[in-house]
Design an enzyme around this catalytic site. Structure first.
Site, PDB file in Angstrom:
ATOM      1  N   ASP A 288      25.539  24.997  47.623  1.00  0.00           N
ATOM      2  CA  ASP A 288      26.753  23.962  47.566  1.00  0.00           C
ATOM      3  C   ASP A 288      26.750  23.354  46.192  1.00  0.00           C
ATOM      4  OD1 ASP A 288      27.296  24.518  50.019  1.00  0.00           O
ATOM      5  OD2 ASP A 288      25.830  23.015  50.714  1.00  0.00           O
TER       6      ASP A 288
ATOM      7  N   GLU B 291      36.716  24.613  54.450  1.00  0.00           N
ATOM      8  CA  GLU B 291      35.731  23.613  53.961  1.00  0.00           C
ATOM      9  C   GLU B 291      35.544  23.606  52.528  1.00  0.00           C
ATOM     10  OE1 GLU B 291      32.063  24.343  55.807  1.00  0.00           O
ATOM     11  OE2 GLU B 291      31.630  26.140  54.722  1.00  0.00           O
TER      12      GLU B 291
ATOM     13  N   ASN C 141       8.983  13.260  37.024  1.00  0.00           N
ATOM     14  CA  ASN C 141       8.358  14.183  36.245  1.00  0.00           C
ATOM     15  C   ASN C 141       8.011  15.097  37.334  1.00  0.00           C
ATOM     16  OD1 ASN C 141       6.972  15.427  34.090  1.00  0.00           O
ATOM     17  ND2 ASN C 141       5.126  14.373  34.618  1.00  0.00           N
TER      18      ASN C 141
END
Length: 808
Positions: A234, A431, A606
């Site tokens: 997505d 959708e 990090n």
């Protein structure tokens, strides 16, 4: 809390996910796989004696009405400290510790705790429970004691977690017996109390299966999928300041490959509560920024359970530049969190979901998810929705025009909506609504459905409408107006058309603009397929293709390829950059560490590269070393055993060795190591290969290259001109010394040569060559220059063009 039927009975106000867990467990048993070895019992509670203050403990706030305060006191059963809870407003207010990931269903544990109260107005004896909260409305009283006032009570019990119980959330806390109205008699129900020596002993769950992808899933030279060491779906692309950020559903969260077969159970969307983030300057080399813990008990927005299908944008609010990450909280609602930068840090300005059943205009939307934002000028918009069509519509309309997507205006703060959501009448919609603007036109793309009972039964779509699992699109003059007549066609066919068996299913897309071009993002289980062959388990990977438009504004249909997009620019190696930046990799994983990023700043997460074994490698595409090249490479590395080394290679994992870094230093400690390079010139793909004994060799934090000193140069220019003298052509060449040192110069032409032994700094010298010809053709005069710069001899050549000339 709501009432419990008996002190030892679990109350289930809302129980979700247990059936799925039971099915998964049954599948493992039926598969015949060997059960993991049982670990030895160990203490699972952190700081159970409170000698380290409140480390690991917090006050139970499972309900909005649960409040209280914890403090360390010297009145301890043993040692120097205990914890006291005060200001209680509910019986559940008490010290709590999260043991999620430490306990497992079907296992037996021994629980101990000391508890005391001393309120003279309280009853002479009082019962206390240690209770487990399994999330939602599931609570189980594990054990109890009924001490006399002022005396330490002792809870010492053994309990077994039911085999079918979900332990995705597991929090243990101390409380008094529940009553609906504790404030009616606070001395009986809400007294202060003290707790000490809490212990939970048992076997922790076996370590989770390694998620490391050992197969090369993104082949060198290919640019899709975007990463080969983890999954992501997505994808929502966002570009800013020369960098593209990709926000994705964290498909890796549930990936658990069997150590023997390498095959994972199918993806479980219900467990996903993180968003994966990567970024790139060139669309080929991507930096892994890890996962954003959006939802769940430890999430930025703990009142949400899932984080699917993210959308992202920026807007200045009250003079402050803010970033907004929207996401689906499962299928029932959508929400938003706010960031200080595209990398965070993240906060929640809301305490309830943004899009839900109370959103005006969304009442008939089955799935209130897939939120995708657009900021257009001074107005923000949010597209959302999908799922089954309303049963009140005729069957043909349910199939062809299900009206299940909405668009709504966002308030100026971007964390609230305003007005009523408008219907997006997208043909065959399912959708993944997404909206972008180009040249005054608004484009709405979406994923189409596959038919079935949710859409009026299997039918044939109207002519021109999309088939199942395709990306259709619409074009409108108004971002809030989307009648079916704005439908423009299929933007992207189903991905299985390009990547073959095992890669089908629905899709989810976005469009972003980067340095004058538009790009289309989508997902496909291509990495999953390369790991397991043609069988996939639903783990998806991000892809990008360039988006092209026709003269009338319509979009040329996108073709999915492994080749992907062209690299926008060569990679700059002359800086400190994160080691988790690569175009390709084999066998490695990444993990967050506590300190901030050397490249992106202390406020940014990090990561390090880990799980590096002999034969693993990482690689960068099109590294621009330049003409002088790199003289050395520096790595921040943590050795995990002696004898490892890193080879810097050109072109491939077996290419020419440019340099070798012996990995020395103390095992487990970070150090910086530098090695010389030879042949790191021009632009080339660079591979870092890792060698050593069996087992994990090292972890990596950052890389940097040092550019070799440029050879001294001298600045000289030359011009050539022609003229006629007595009917003959004359060629004049002028040499100008633009440097700060004197030079020698030899001028060579087709009509003779001339040497100037010395031309002073800033001076010129000229020579006229008589050709004895009435005309000459086009030509070039060459000037060979010598000088001494900083004690080093320097030579160069410059040329001067001249045009044909006739004196006839």
């Amino acid at each position: 809390m709501t009432s419990r039927s008996t002190p030892t009975t679990a109350v289930r106000r809302r129980r979700m996910g247990i059936v799925g867990a039971a099915v998964a467990a049954t599948a493992l048993i039926m598969s015949g796989l060997a059960m993991p070895a049982v670990a030895a019992d160990e203490e699972l509670i952190v700081n159970g004696g409170f000698e380290s203050g409140l480390d690991g403990w917090f006050v139970n706030n499972g309900n909005p009405t649960d409040t209280g305060a914890l403090s360390i006191v010297a009145d301890a059963y043993s040692g120097a400290a205990a914890v006291r809870v005060t200001a209680r407003t509910t019986t559940g207010s008490g010290p709590m510790q999260d043991v999620t990931g430490k306990v497992q269903a079907g296992m037996t544990y021994n629980l101990k705790a000391r508890v005391k109260y001393d309120n003279p107005s309280s009853p002479a004896r009082k019962q206390f429970f240690v209770t487990m909260h399994y999330g939602g409305g599931t609570y189980t009283n594990l054990g109890s004691a009924t001490p006399a006032r002022g005396q330490w009570g002792y809870i010492n019990t053994t309990f077994t977690i039911p085999a079918g119980q979900s332990v995705a959330t597991a929090r243990i806390f101390v409380e008094t017996p529940w009553t609906a109205t504790p404030s009616a008699d606070p001395n009986t129900h809400l007294m202060d109390f003290t707790v000490d020596d809490v212990s939970l002993v048992g076997a922790p769950p076996p370590p989770p299966p390694s998620k490391t992808v050992e197969v090369v899933g993104k082949l060198p030279g290919e640019h899709n999928p975007l990463m080969g060491h983890k999954f992501g779906a997505d994808g929502f692309g966002y570009a800013e300041d020369g960098r593209v950020y990709m926000y994705m559903t964290n498909d890796t969260q549930g990936y658990a490959p069997d150590p023997v077969t390498g095959i994972s159970p199918s993806i479980n969307y219900g467990s996903i509560n993180q968003v994966t983030l990567i970024s790139s300057e060139d669309l080929v080399n991507w930096t892994d920024h890890g996962e954003i813990q959006v939802a769940g008990p430890q999430g930025v927005a703990p009142f949400t359970a899932n984080s699917w299908a993210p959308g992202f944008t920026k807007r200045v609010v009250d003079g402050v530049e803010k970033y907004f990450l929207y996401y689906a909280n499962g299928g029932g609602s959508s929400n938003v969190i706010t960031g200080a930068s595209p990398l965070g840090p993240w906060t929640s300005e809301r305490t309830s979901t943004l899009i839900n059943g109370t959103t005006p205009g969304a009442e008939d939307v089955a799935w209130k998810f897939d939120p995708a934002p657009l900021v257009d000028g001074d107005q923000g918009y949010l597209v959302f929705g999908g799922g089954p069509a309303s049963t009140s519509m005729p069957a043909a309309e349910r199939y062809n025009n299900p009206k299940n997507i909405r668009v709504i205006e966002l308030a100026d703060d971007m964390v609230n909506t305003q007005g009523t959501a408008a219907v997006v009448d997208a043909p065959v919609a399912f959708e993944a609504g997404h909206i972008f603007e180009r040249e005054g036109k608004y484009y709405m793309s979406y994923s189409s459905h596959f038919g079935g009972t949710d859409f009026g039964g299997n039918q044939t779509p109207l002519p021109g409408y999309p088939g199942g699992g395709q990306i259709g699109y619409m074009i409108s003059d108004d971002p809030m107006v989307w009648p079916k007549e704005t439908y423009a066609g299929v933007l992207f066919p189903n991905q299985s058309q390009f990547f073959g068996s095992g890669t089908g299913g629905n899709n989810h897309q976005s469009v972003f603009e980067f340095e004058g071009k538009h790009y289309f993002t989508y997902h496909a289980p291509t990495l999953n397929k390369r790991i397991n062959g043609n069988t996939t388990q639903g783990y998806r990977s991000p892809h990008i293709q360039e988006l092209a438009f026709n003269a009338d504004g319509t979009i040329q249909q996108v073709v999915g390829t492994y080749a992907g997009v062209e690299q926008v620019r060569d990679f700059d190696p002359y800086r400190v950059f994160e080691s988790e930046t690569f175009g390709w990799s084999k066998g490695i994983a990444t993990a967050k560490v506590d300190n901030g990023s050397a490249q992106f700043g202390a406020a940014s997460p990090n990561l390090v590269v880990k799980d590096i074994d002999n034969g693993d490698w990482t690689a960068l595409s099109s590294v621009a070393f330049g003409d002088a090249g790199a003289e050395s490479v520096t790595v921040k590395v943590k050795p995990l055993q002696a004898g490892g080394s890193i080879q810097v290679r050109s072109g491939s994992e077996t290419g020419a060795i440019l340099g070798t870094i012996p990995v020395t230093g103390t095992a487990g400690a970070w150090t910086e190591l530098t090695a010389p390079l030879s042949g790191a010139v021009g632009t080339q793909d660079v591979f870092f290969t890792y060698t050593g004994a069996a087992g994990d060799l090292l972890e990596l934090d950052t890389w940097s290259f040092a550019e070799a000193p440029s050879a001294p140069t001298v600045e000289v220019s030359a011009t050539a001109s022609t003229r006629c003298v007595a009917g003959k052509a004359v060629l004049t060449v002028k040499v100008t010394n633009e440097d700060a040192v004197s030079i020698g110069a030899t001028v060579s032409t087709s009509y003779g040569s001339k040497t100037f032994s010395s031309i002073a700094a800033g001076k010129s010298a000229a020579q006229a060559f008589t050709t004895r010809l009435a005309g000459i053709p086009t030509g070039v005069a060459t000037v060979a220059v010598t000088a001494t710069v900083a004690g080093q001899p320097v030579s160069t050549t410059v040329e001067a063009d001249y045009a044909a000339h006739s004196c006839g």
